[in-house]
Design a protein around this motif. Sequence first.
Motif, PDB file in Angstrom:
ATOM      1  N   ILE A   1      49.354   2.777   5.679  1.00 34.44           N
ATOM      2  CA  ILE A   1      49.285   3.747   6.771  1.00 34.44           C
ATOM      3  C   ILE A   1      47.920   3.724   7.449  1.00 34.44           C
ATOM      4  O   ILE A   1      47.807   3.960   8.656  1.00 34.44           O
ATOM      5  N   LEU A   2      46.862   3.417   6.699  1.00 32.82           N
ATOM      6  CA  LEU A   2      45.522   3.327   7.290  1.00 32.82           C
ATOM      7  C   LEU A   2      45.262   1.973   7.943  1.00 32.82           C
ATOM      8  O   LEU A   2      44.358   1.850   8.777  1.00 32.82           O
ATOM      9  N   CYS A   3      46.011   0.959   7.510  1.00 29.56           N
ATOM     10  CA  CYS A   3      45.806  -0.421   7.991  1.00 29.56           C
ATOM     11  C   CYS A   3      44.432  -0.971   7.596  1.00 29.56           C
ATOM     12  O   CYS A   3      43.874  -1.830   8.289  1.00 29.56           O
ATOM     13  N   ILE A   4      43.868  -0.457   6.505  1.00 37.29           N
ATOM     14  CA  ILE A   4      42.629  -1.000   5.936  1.00 37.29           C
ATOM     15  C   ILE A   4      42.776  -0.999   4.410  1.00 37.29           C
ATOM     16  O   ILE A   4      43.610  -0.270   3.867  1.00 37.29           O
ATOM     17  N   PRO A   5      41.967  -1.807   3.701  1.00 35.44           N
ATOM     18  CA  PRO A   5      42.061  -1.821   2.247  1.00 35.44           C
ATOM     19  C   PRO A   5      41.627  -0.495   1.626  1.00 35.44           C
ATOM     20  O   PRO A   5      40.769   0.215   2.147  1.00 35.44           O
ATOM     21  N   VAL A   6      42.227  -0.182   0.491  1.00 38.09           N
ATOM     22  CA  VAL A   6      41.893   0.992  -0.307  1.00 38.09           C
ATOM     23  C   VAL A   6      41.342   0.496  -1.643  1.00 38.09           C
ATOM     24  O   VAL A   6      41.961  -0.360  -2.290  1.00 38.09           O
ATOM     25  N   VAL A   7      40.186   1.017  -2.043  1.00 40.65           N
ATOM     26  CA  VAL A   7      39.492   0.545  -3.244  1.00 40.65           C
ATOM     27  C   VAL A   7      39.375   1.690  -4.241  1.00 40.65           C
ATOM     28  O   VAL A   7      38.774   2.730  -3.947  1.00 40.65           O
ATOM     29  N   ARG A   8      39.955   1.473  -5.443  1.00 38.91           N
ATOM     30  CA  ARG A   8      39.982   2.522  -6.471  1.00 38.91           C
ATOM     31  C   ARG A   8      39.189   2.063  -7.693  1.00 38.91           C
ATOM     32  O   ARG A   8      39.474   1.014  -8.274  1.00 38.91           O
ATOM     33  N   PRO A   9      38.177   2.839  -8.130  1.00 37.76           N
ATOM     34  CA  PRO A   9      37.443   2.460  -9.339  1.00 37.76           C
ATOM     35  C   PRO A   9      38.318   2.607 -10.576  1.00 37.76           C
ATOM     36  O   PRO A   9      39.157   3.514 -10.645  1.00 37.76           O
ATOM     37  N   THR A  10      38.151   1.712 -11.532  1.00 37.02           N
ATOM     38  CA  THR A  10      38.943   1.800 -12.754  1.00 37.02           C
ATOM     39  C   THR A  10      38.499   2.982 -13.618  1.00 37.02           C
ATOM     40  O   THR A  10      39.271   3.486 -14.420  1.00 37.02           O
ATOM     41  N   MET A  11      37.250   3.433 -13.458  1.00 37.72           N
ATOM     42  CA  MET A  11      36.764   4.637 -14.124  1.00 37.72           C
ATOM     43  C   MET A  11      37.025   5.810 -13.181  1.00 37.72           C
ATOM     44  O   MET A  11      36.367   5.959 -12.163  1.00 37.72           O
ATOM     45  N   SER A  12      38.016   6.632 -13.517  1.00 37.47           N
ATOM     46  CA  SER A  12      38.511   7.622 -12.558  1.00 37.47           C
ATOM     47  C   SER A  12      37.651   8.874 -12.432  1.00 37.47           C
ATOM     48  O   SER A  12      37.783   9.619 -11.466  1.00 37.47           O
ATOM     49  N   GLU A  13      36.756   9.134 -13.388  1.00 33.58           N
ATOM     50  CA  GLU A  13      36.016  10.401 -13.397  1.00 33.58           C
ATOM     51  C   GLU A  13      34.751  10.326 -12.536  1.00 33.58           C
ATOM     52  O   GLU A  13      33.632  10.567 -13.004  1.00 33.58           O
ATOM     53  N   THR A  14      34.909   9.993 -11.262  1.00 34.88           N
ATOM     54  CA  THR A  14      33.738   9.814 -10.395  1.00 34.88           C
ATOM     55  C   THR A  14      33.041  11.132 -10.079  1.00 34.88           C
ATOM     56  O   THR A  14      31.826  11.151  -9.870  1.00 34.88           O
ATOM     57  N   THR A  15      33.782  12.233 -10.019  1.00 34.97           N
ATOM     58  CA  THR A  15      33.145  13.536  -9.768  1.00 34.97           C
ATOM     59  C   THR A  15      32.207  13.893 -10.911  1.00 34.97           C
ATOM     60  O   THR A  15      31.052  14.288 -10.701  1.00 34.97           O
ATOM     61  N   ALA A  16      32.702  13.736 -12.133  1.00 35.18           N
ATOM     62  CA  ALA A  16      31.874  14.011 -13.303  1.00 35.18           C
ATOM     63  C   ALA A  16      30.694  13.048 -13.373  1.00 35.18           C
ATOM     64  O   ALA A  16      29.564  13.442 -13.678  1.00 35.18           O
ATOM     65  N   LEU A  17      30.932  11.778 -13.062  1.00 38.67           N
ATOM     66  CA  LEU A  17      29.855  10.790 -13.073  1.00 38.67           C
ATOM     67  C   LEU A  17      28.766  11.171 -12.073  1.00 38.67           C
ATOM     68  O   LEU A  17      27.567  11.058 -12.363  1.00 38.67           O
ATOM     69  N   GLY A  18      29.159  11.656 -10.894  1.00 38.61           N
ATOM     70  CA  GLY A  18      28.191  12.009  -9.858  1.00 38.61           C
ATOM     71  C   GLY A  18      27.228  13.083 -10.289  1.00 38.61           C
ATOM     72  O   GLY A  18      26.009  12.973 -10.082  1.00 38.61           O
ATOM     73  N   VAL A  19      27.739  14.145 -10.912  1.00 37.21           N
ATOM     74  CA  VAL A  19      26.823  15.219 -11.336  1.00 37.21           C
ATOM     75  C   VAL A  19      26.018  14.789 -12.555  1.00 37.21           C
ATOM     76  O   VAL A  19      24.872  15.225 -12.741  1.00 37.21           O
ATOM     77  N   ALA A  20      26.572  13.895 -13.389  1.00 39.14           N
ATOM     78  CA  ALA A  20      25.789  13.352 -14.503  1.00 39.14           C
ATOM     79  C   ALA A  20      24.608  12.554 -13.976  1.00 39.14           C
ATOM     80  O   ALA A  20      23.489  12.648 -14.505  1.00 39.14           O
ATOM     81  N   MET A  21      24.833  11.777 -12.913  1.00 33.85           N
ATOM     82  CA  MET A  21      23.745  11.013 -12.302  1.00 33.85           C
ATOM     83  C   MET A  21      22.677  11.938 -11.737  1.00 33.85           C
ATOM     84  O   MET A  21      21.473  11.712 -11.912  1.00 33.85           O
ATOM     85  N   ALA A  22      23.108  13.001 -11.054  1.00 35.58           N
ATOM     86  CA  ALA A  22      22.150  13.956 -10.481  1.00 35.58           C
ATOM     87  C   ALA A  22      21.340  14.638 -11.577  1.00 35.58           C
ATOM     88  O   ALA A  22      20.119  14.806 -11.465  1.00 35.58           O
ATOM     89  N   ALA A  23      22.024  15.036 -12.649  1.00 37.05           N
ATOM     90  CA  ALA A  23      21.333  15.713 -13.751  1.00 37.05           C
ATOM     91  C   ALA A  23      20.367  14.775 -14.458  1.00 37.05           C
ATOM     92  O   ALA A  23      19.237  15.154 -14.794  1.00 37.05           O
ATOM     93  N   GLY A  24      20.797  13.547 -14.675  1.00 40.30           N
ATOM     94  CA  GLY A  24      19.966  12.594 -15.388  1.00 40.30           C
ATOM     95  C   GLY A  24      18.777  12.098 -14.597  1.00 40.30           C
ATOM     96  O   GLY A  24      17.768  11.665 -15.172  1.00 40.30           O
ATOM     97  N   ALA A  25      18.873  12.161 -13.261  1.00 40.34           N
ATOM     98  CA  ALA A  25      17.793  11.671 -12.410  1.00 40.34           C
ATOM     99  C   ALA A  25      16.741  12.725 -12.110  1.00 40.34           C
ATOM    100  O   ALA A  25      15.717  12.426 -11.489  1.00 40.34           O
TER     101      ALA A  25
END
Length: 507
Positions: free
Chosen positions: A413-437
């Motif tokens: 429907i978008l007519c462009i590729p869709v890219v999905r990370p195999t590690m699905s918990e990206t929201t949790a990863l994002g705040v872990a990165m912020a906290a760790g940095a």
Amino acid sequence: MKLLIFLFLLLMSCVSLQVFNAKTAELISHHQVEINQSFPKEGWDADGRMRGGRKCVTVGVTNQRETTLVWDKDTGEPLYNAIVWLDLRTQSTVERLINKAPGRNKNHLRHKTGLPISTYFSAVKLRWLLDNVDEVHEAFLSQRAMFGTVDSWIIWCLTGGKNGGVHCTDVSNASRTMLFNIHTMDWDPELCRYFDIPMEILPSVRSSSEIYGWMKSGSLAGVPISGCLGDQSAALVGQMCFNEGQAKNTYGTGCFLLRNTGTKPVISDHGLLTTVAYKLGKDEPACYALEGSVAIAGAVVRWLKDNMGMVQSSSEIEKLAAAAGTSYGCYFVPAFSGLYAPYWEPSARGIICGLTQFTNRNHLAFAALEAVCFQTREILDAMNQDSGVPLTQLKVDGGMTSNRLLMQLQADILCIPVVRPTMSETTALGVAMAAGAAEGVGVWSLSPGQLPHVTSERYEPQINSEESEYRFARWKKAVQKAMNWETTEPCYNGSGKSLHTGSDFSC
């Protein structure tokens, strides 16, 4: 091995504690606590979730951004159930606020907030609580009331609560209240006067990555709390969209497409929101994003399961839709809470059209998945128009991305590729990165050359653009039929209960 322990708060279903390896971004362990959700009446979504959150500890907090809570600073107890982002009880409050704007313009405050006046945002929920709940009004008069989004409540409780807890929020959450000036990066007196919100009950605004305070009790007493991001901002960080023009779409209860616009806010001309994406350190510049918010995505699957009894589990939807392979001309607009971006039309309601005698539940399942994809297409088109530079691929995350048929439909429907990370918990990863940095913690580097590598799966479009455009045009025709369905919300008494049983009474 250095680990980060943090709280991931998914407000529509659970509280989850997750542990990451700070060098590899590997999810080491997790624990989930289900929360009980209350639906007092049609259009109302209020939660008893706050007491469940105390079971988990954290150095980083991520949360659904607009959910609103007022609590008593003397007792530490909430004065009313949290009001979540989808809740429609504030519609009459919104109408009164728009009526006093010049020209009844719902975008009257957009130049400061980046947002339209809508039931979605925290200021109208807080105004409703002050107007309709006696306990909240009385606590304000006696200077006992504290306001916050869920991150504020969690940090306040973990840093001591009524015994000296830190009352703060970060810029990504503050920017969703309609009380925050996204240019000055602080609470705005003029905005507070417009909503008649007392500034003294607001939390202090901090960056998304710094030490806010320390755990005050339990086995983690003394551990710093050093990261705070609204869920969609956390997903943007977790997808490592640090460069201007990079974008991600999260498929959860709703759907949220964010595009990094760099250190200057871009005000949309096409119905999108301008929001603060993150500020990764006290002395770092704030980065902004254009956002398209869709109210109902995964919630449509839950509706088919819980309300209509079409399936026993959400995973069955993919099998039903795949069995049909088409909607057979059936289109489903799941405007259960009105329509968000790019329309911002609270009067819209859900509609299924194009039904024939041949239509069956398989076609409805397919139409439900297509609806998620069409809504994403609408906000992606608006984003491309605002930026002038079309996206060439879309990064995706969230619970619904495990549905492979949905991901393929989205690419088609978008007519462009869709890219999905195999590690699905990206929201949790994002705040872990912020906290760790954070300064003083320093177990995670956000330098471009030191970001963790996350493997991904790619979906390429498999239909021609003409077919995609035809189906999208039919969807937009269905959307128009869903518009202008409802009128105003009813009046409420001092306990927050409706004075009428119908939904078409005005105050």
